[in-house]
Design a protein around this motif. Structure first.
Motif, PDB file in Angstrom:
ATOM      1  N   GLU A   1      -0.720   4.431   4.850  1.00  0.00           N
ATOM      2  CA  GLU A   1      -1.123   5.055   6.120  1.00  0.00           C
ATOM      3  C   GLU A   1       0.063   5.611   6.900  1.00  0.00           C
ATOM      4  O   GLU A   1      -0.068   5.938   8.082  1.00  0.00           O
ATOM      5  N   LYS A   2       1.204   5.682   6.250  1.00  0.00           N
ATOM      6  CA  LYS A   2       2.450   6.037   6.944  1.00  0.00           C
ATOM      7  C   LYS A   2       2.377   7.370   7.700  1.00  0.00           C
ATOM      8  O   LYS A   2       2.930   7.501   8.800  1.00  0.00           O
TER       9      LYS A   2
ATOM     10  N   ARG B   1       0.095   8.615   9.296  1.00  0.00           N
ATOM     11  CA  ARG B   1      -0.584   8.431  10.582  1.00  0.00           C
ATOM     12  C   ARG B   1       0.413   8.145  11.716  1.00  0.00           C
ATOM     13  O   ARG B   1       0.167   8.470  12.878  1.00  0.00           O
ATOM     14  N   LEU B   2       1.527   7.512  11.357  1.00  0.00           N
ATOM     15  CA  LEU B   2       2.493   7.098  12.381  1.00  0.00           C
ATOM     16  C   LEU B   2       3.508   8.191  12.705  1.00  0.00           C
ATOM     17  O   LEU B   2       4.364   8.005  13.557  1.00  0.00           O
ATOM     18  N   ARG B   3       3.396   9.302  11.994  1.00  0.00           N
ATOM     19  CA  ARG B   3       4.348  10.393  12.242  1.00  0.00           C
ATOM     20  C   ARG B   3       4.205  10.895  13.685  1.00  0.00           C
ATOM     21  O   ARG B   3       3.106  11.133  14.161  1.00  0.00           O
TER      22      ARG B   3
END
Lengths: 188, 181
Positions: A28-29, A31-33
């Motif tokens: 899900e990385k 998403r954190l951008r």
């Protein structure tokens, strides 16, 4: 002291949870951008002086994205300057005789929509403009409206340039006030 | 907490918001993992992460630099996640997978997503009631002490200990272990 959490089954259970969640974080990385930008953006609006201007280059993972965001910032600054010159100091919106144009800078978004009480909370898709800007023009009667942007069909994002914010259902909603003067005679 | 982190916290405390952006970037994944374990849904976890860094910033003057930063931050995240779960349950009772799992199977989008990805850990944790899920995630993933979990959950330390014990036993059962207590 004999700590049961150091026993083998306990360690295995812990490892299972840590490894499993870490791999899901990895999935899900994306998403954190840009989360840093969103946090700072919100903090800067909450601060009383509103003087904070983050260094975009230090906040984005790639120079390309930083450049796109910087260009967007320059574009917005230009538009706002024109806006101020036009005498619309109290409104952060772009108004014209044909209605209001809602604009948000979100270079990393794939899709941006607007939903508010004026659309019966039905999402209306924004058009992608250059420099990571998204916009939509709507006709609005004078009044008070609540709305938010929806990023990638998922994330509910308040408008950084709203007149005020209200918290409803644990979400922050943007509020604009439209008056006759702005609706009728503004121009960009 | 590294020397660099201490400097960033000090810079933030003296009004440098950009330093807080760097702290956020560094710790966001850890906070997200914790929130994902508790909330179950990535979008909810994302909200928790954002709220955590905002709340932590607002409470930064209460942070004792002699303490470790990560547990302090994760205690805040745990508290926010717990409150959010409670509000979600109140506002959208049908969306709470913890006590109405069948609602997920009725949602075609979620079903497709589940078929695409097999989130074993998240699914196993979702089978636990939140009163067990929150302490076990805080303990094992967040590595918080009983005292810190107690603070995050507003529960007495004794209750935390009991719930953790039961949580481990239940999770072992869910995972097909013997569930020895």
């Amino acid at each position: 002291m004999n700590d049961p959490e150091n026993s083998k089954p306990e360690k295995e259970l812990k490892e299972y949870i840590v490894k499993g969640l870490n791999s899901e974080v990895e999935e899900e990385k994306t998403r954190l951008r840009g989360l840093e930008g969103r946090v700072l953006s919100q903090l800067s609006y909450e601060s009383s002086d509103g003087a904070y201007m983050p260094s975009f280059f230090s906040l984005f993972p790639s120079p390309k994205l930083a450049l796109a965001t910087s260009l967007t910032a320059v574009l917005i600054a230009g538009l706002l300057t024109g806006f101020l010159i036009g005498g619309y100091v109290n409104t952060p919106f772009f108004s014209s005789t044909n209605g209001f144009t809602f604009v948000i800078a979100y270079p990393e978004a794939q899709r941006v929509e607007l939903a508010g009480d004026f659309t019966n909370w039905q999402p209306r898709q924004l058009k992608k403009r250059s420099g990571g800007l998204w916009s939509i023009k709507l006709d609005l009667e004078p009044g008070r409206y609540e709305y938010n942007f929806i990023i990638n069909d998922d994330r509910w994002v308040p408008d950084p340039r709203a007149n005020e914010y209200v918290r409803s259902y644990d979400k922050l909603s943007s509020v604009i006030y439209v008056d006759d003067r702005r609706q009728g005679s503004g121009s960009v | 907490m590294t020397e660099e982190d201490i400097k960033l916290v000090r810079r933030t405390q003296s009004g440098d918001l950009e330093a807080w952006g760097k702290i956020t970037r560094k710790y966001k994944e850890k906070v997200f993992g914790l929130a994902l374990g508790i909330m179950g849904e990535p979008a909810d976890a994302d909200d928790v992460v954002q709220d955590t860094f905002i709340r932590a910033y607002e409470k930064l003057d209460q942070f004792d630099q002699e303490r470790k930063f990560t547990p302090w931050l994760l205690t805040i995240a745990g508290n926010i996640a717990r409150n959010k779960l409670r509000r979600n349950k109140f506002m959208n009772p049908l969306d709470n997978p913890g006590w109405l799992k069948s609602s997920e199977s009725r949602d075609p989008a979620k079903k497709v997503n589940q078929e695409k990805k097999n989130h074993l850990v998240r699914d196993s944790l979702a089978e636990l009631d939140e009163k067990y899920r929150i302490p076990i995630v805080l303990r094992y993933y967040g590595e918080l002490t009983y005292k810190e979990i107690s603070k995050a959950t507003d529960l007495p330390a004794g209750t935390v200990k009991t719930r953790l014990h039961r949580a481990k036993s239940k999770l072992k059962n869910i995972l097909g272990g013997d569930g020895n207590e």
